[in-house]
Design a protein around this motif. Structure first.
Motif, mmCIF file in Angstrom:
data_model
loop_
_atom_site.group_PDB
_atom_site.id
_atom_site.type_symbol
_atom_site.label_atom_id
_atom_site.label_comp_id
_atom_site.label_asym_id
_atom_site.label_seq_id
_atom_site.Cartn_x
_atom_site.Cartn_y
_atom_site.Cartn_z
ATOM 1 N N SER A 56 0.851 -1.188 0.000
ATOM 2 C CA SER A 56 0.000 0.000 0.000
ATOM 3 C C SER A 56 0.889 1.241 0.000
ATOM 4 O O SER A 56 2.031 1.201 0.482
ATOM 5 C CB SER A 56 -0.907 0.001 1.235
ATOM 6 O OG SER A 56 -0.145 0.248 2.408
ATOM 7 N N LEU A 57 0.365 2.327 -0.537
ATOM 8 C CA LEU A 57 1.146 3.568 -0.565
ATOM 9 C C LEU A 57 1.464 4.032 0.848
ATOM 10 O O LEU A 57 2.554 4.550 1.120
ATOM 11 C CB LEU A 57 0.387 4.651 -1.328
ATOM 12 C CG LEU A 57 1.080 6.009 -1.468
ATOM 13 C CD1 LEU A 57 2.461 5.858 -2.111
ATOM 14 C CD2 LEU A 57 0.207 6.972 -2.268
ATOM 15 N N ARG A 58 0.549 3.814 1.768
ATOM 16 C CA ARG A 58 0.784 4.222 3.153
ATOM 17 C C ARG A 58 1.980 3.481 3.752
ATOM 18 O O ARG A 58 2.826 4.089 4.414
ATOM 19 C CB ARG A 58 -0.467 3.965 3.987
ATOM 20 C CG ARG A 58 -0.382 4.489 5.425
ATOM 21 C CD ARG A 58 -1.700 4.235 6.150
ATOM 22 N NE ARG A 58 -1.676 4.813 7.483
ATOM 23 C CZ ARG A 58 -1.127 4.219 8.542
ATOM 24 N NH1 ARG A 58 -0.556 3.043 8.405
ATOM 25 N NH2 ARG A 58 -1.150 4.816 9.729
ATOM 26 N N ASP A 59 2.051 2.179 3.510
ATOM 27 C CA ASP A 59 3.186 1.409 4.021
ATOM 28 C C ASP A 59 4.487 1.882 3.375
ATOM 29 O O ASP A 59 5.525 1.994 4.042
ATOM 30 C CB ASP A 59 2.989 -0.083 3.744
ATOM 31 C CG ASP A 59 1.980 -0.720 4.693
ATOM 32 O OD1 ASP A 59 1.418 0.007 5.545
ATOM 33 O OD2 ASP A 59 1.749 -1.935 4.577
ATOM 34 N N LEU B 125 0.858 11.325 5.461
ATOM 35 C CA LEU B 125 0.043 10.130 5.668
ATOM 36 C C LEU B 125 -1.353 10.303 5.074
ATOM 37 O O LEU B 125 -1.917 9.359 4.502
ATOM 38 C CB LEU B 125 -0.048 9.802 7.159
ATOM 39 C CG LEU B 125 1.227 9.277 7.804
ATOM 40 C CD1 LEU B 125 1.062 9.159 9.316
ATOM 41 C CD2 LEU B 125 1.623 7.923 7.224
ATOM 42 N N GLU B 126 -1.905 11.505 5.200
ATOM 43 C CA GLU B 126 -3.216 11.761 4.592
ATOM 44 C C GLU B 126 -3.140 11.607 3.080
ATOM 45 O O GLU B 126 -4.031 11.022 2.446
ATOM 46 C CB GLU B 126 -3.691 13.172 4.957
ATOM 47 C CG GLU B 126 -5.031 13.565 4.357
ATOM 48 C CD GLU B 126 -6.190 12.746 4.879
ATOM 49 O OE1 GLU B 126 -7.220 12.658 4.169
ATOM 50 O OE2 GLU B 126 -6.085 12.206 5.989
ATOM 51 N N ALA B 127 -2.053 12.107 2.487
ATOM 52 C CA ALA B 127 -1.889 12.000 1.038
ATOM 53 C C ALA B 127 -1.696 10.559 0.594
ATOM 54 O O ALA B 127 -2.033 10.201 -0.541
ATOM 55 C CB ALA B 127 -0.703 12.851 0.580
ATOM 56 N N SER B 128 -1.163 9.726 1.479
ATOM 57 C CA SER B 128 -1.018 8.311 1.125
ATOM 58 C C SER B 128 -2.373 7.620 1.035
ATOM 59 O O SER B 128 -2.495 6.570 0.401
ATOM 60 C CB SER B 128 -0.126 7.596 2.147
ATOM 61 O OG SER B 128 -0.804 7.405 3.384
#
Length: 298
Positions: free
Chosen positions: A64-67, A229-232
């Motif tokens: 995931s982009l967040r990870d 993190l919000e953008a992820s």
């Protein structure tokens, strides 16, 4: 991280982060980075092989982009060689399978820019400018002494290239996350120093001028991390996140230099290495932000 995000990350990601930290703590250091700046590329190849062996490039590409953002924050705090940094980011942004497979296998390293002034171009096998993928042998590179000489800026002149599918927003977000990692590392250094450095019989951190400075710096890091993190989760915020990182992280690091007093301005500490890195990364992907899409009618 200054705030404990363990409750927000999966067990798999926690294991990955621990593995990366163990690898870098044992195989990498800013002492080696300084040797790279002086021209010792042996250290680059050593850490590159370890990262390939860990299968980190494939994980960042497919997670995931967040990870991927959280992993890159850790990587940013460790100040890897510039060409390794750009290749890690490229492994997320490039969507061409053939190129990705070569990256995963450790066959090629990639330099990235949105102009023909490309950090680490001279160390790259492939150069990505926008969505143009250029082979090293198909271009001329003029290399300059740069702010961060672990990723010297090269002017790339080319006429032959392949057009590939890339996601610049995701790459810009990973660069922003690496900048946050540098900012956090400097805040940690400032916190430690302010507890140990004595003045007039007390730690300097007990004085309001220092205490408020370090707290403000920590807040800036956390606010920047929050938008990253919000953008992820919503990629339309990526350019805002990068813009905030560009503005906030150099200031945080300059503030850390002042916390350390005279020694902060010397080569003895690693703070200037973080400053050089974030200033270099801040020059990549600086898209103008159109705020109209974020406005809602009353």
């Amino acid at each position: 991280m200054i705030l404990d995000l363990n409750f927000e990350i999966s067990e798999d990601l926690r294991l990955i982060l621990n593995s990366i930290k163990e690898l870098l703590d044992s195989k990498w250091s800013t002492k080696k980075l300084r040797a790279v700046i002086e021209g010792n590329n042996e250290h680059v190849e050593q850490i590159w092989k370890e990262i390939v062996k860990l299968d980190l490039l494939s994980y960042i590409s497919n997670s995931s982009l967040r990870d991927a953002v959280i992993i890159n924050e850790l990587l940013g705090s460790k100040l890897l060689p510039g060409i390794v940094v750009s290749t890690i980011v490229a492994s997320r942004g490039i969507k061409d399978k053939n190129t990705l497979n070569r990256i995963y296998a450790g066959e090629v390293k990639v330099a990235i820019s949105d102009s023909n002034m490309v950090p680490a171009a001279g160390d790259a096998d492939l150069i990505l400018i926008g969505n143009k993928l250029i082979k090293r042998e198909d271009c001329n590179i003029t290399t300059f002494n740069s702010i961060d000489n672990s990723m010297r800026i090269g002017r790339v002149e080319y006429s032959k290239y392949d057009t590939i599918n890339v996601n610049e927003a995701e790459m810009s977000l990973l660069f922003a996350s690496q900048m946050v990692g540098s900012g956090e590392e400097v805040v940690n250094m400032s916190t430690k120093y302010s507890k140990e450095r004595m003045a007039f019989g007390k730690p300097i951190g007990s004085y309001q001028a220092i205490k408020h400075r370090v707290v403000n710096d920590a807040i800036d890091v956390e606010l920047t991390r929050s938008i990253v993190l919000e953008a992820s989760e919503d990629i339309k915020y990526a350019w805002i996140a990068k813009d905030i990182a560009n503005k906030k992280m150099p200031k945080v690091i300059m503030s850390g230099i002042q916390v350390h007093g005279g020694i902060g301005f010397t080569d003895d500490l690693d703070i200037h290495l973080h400053l050089r890195r974030v200033l270099t990364l801040s020059k990549i992907y600086n898209r103008r932000i159109d705020i109209s899409e974020f406005l809602q009618p009353i």
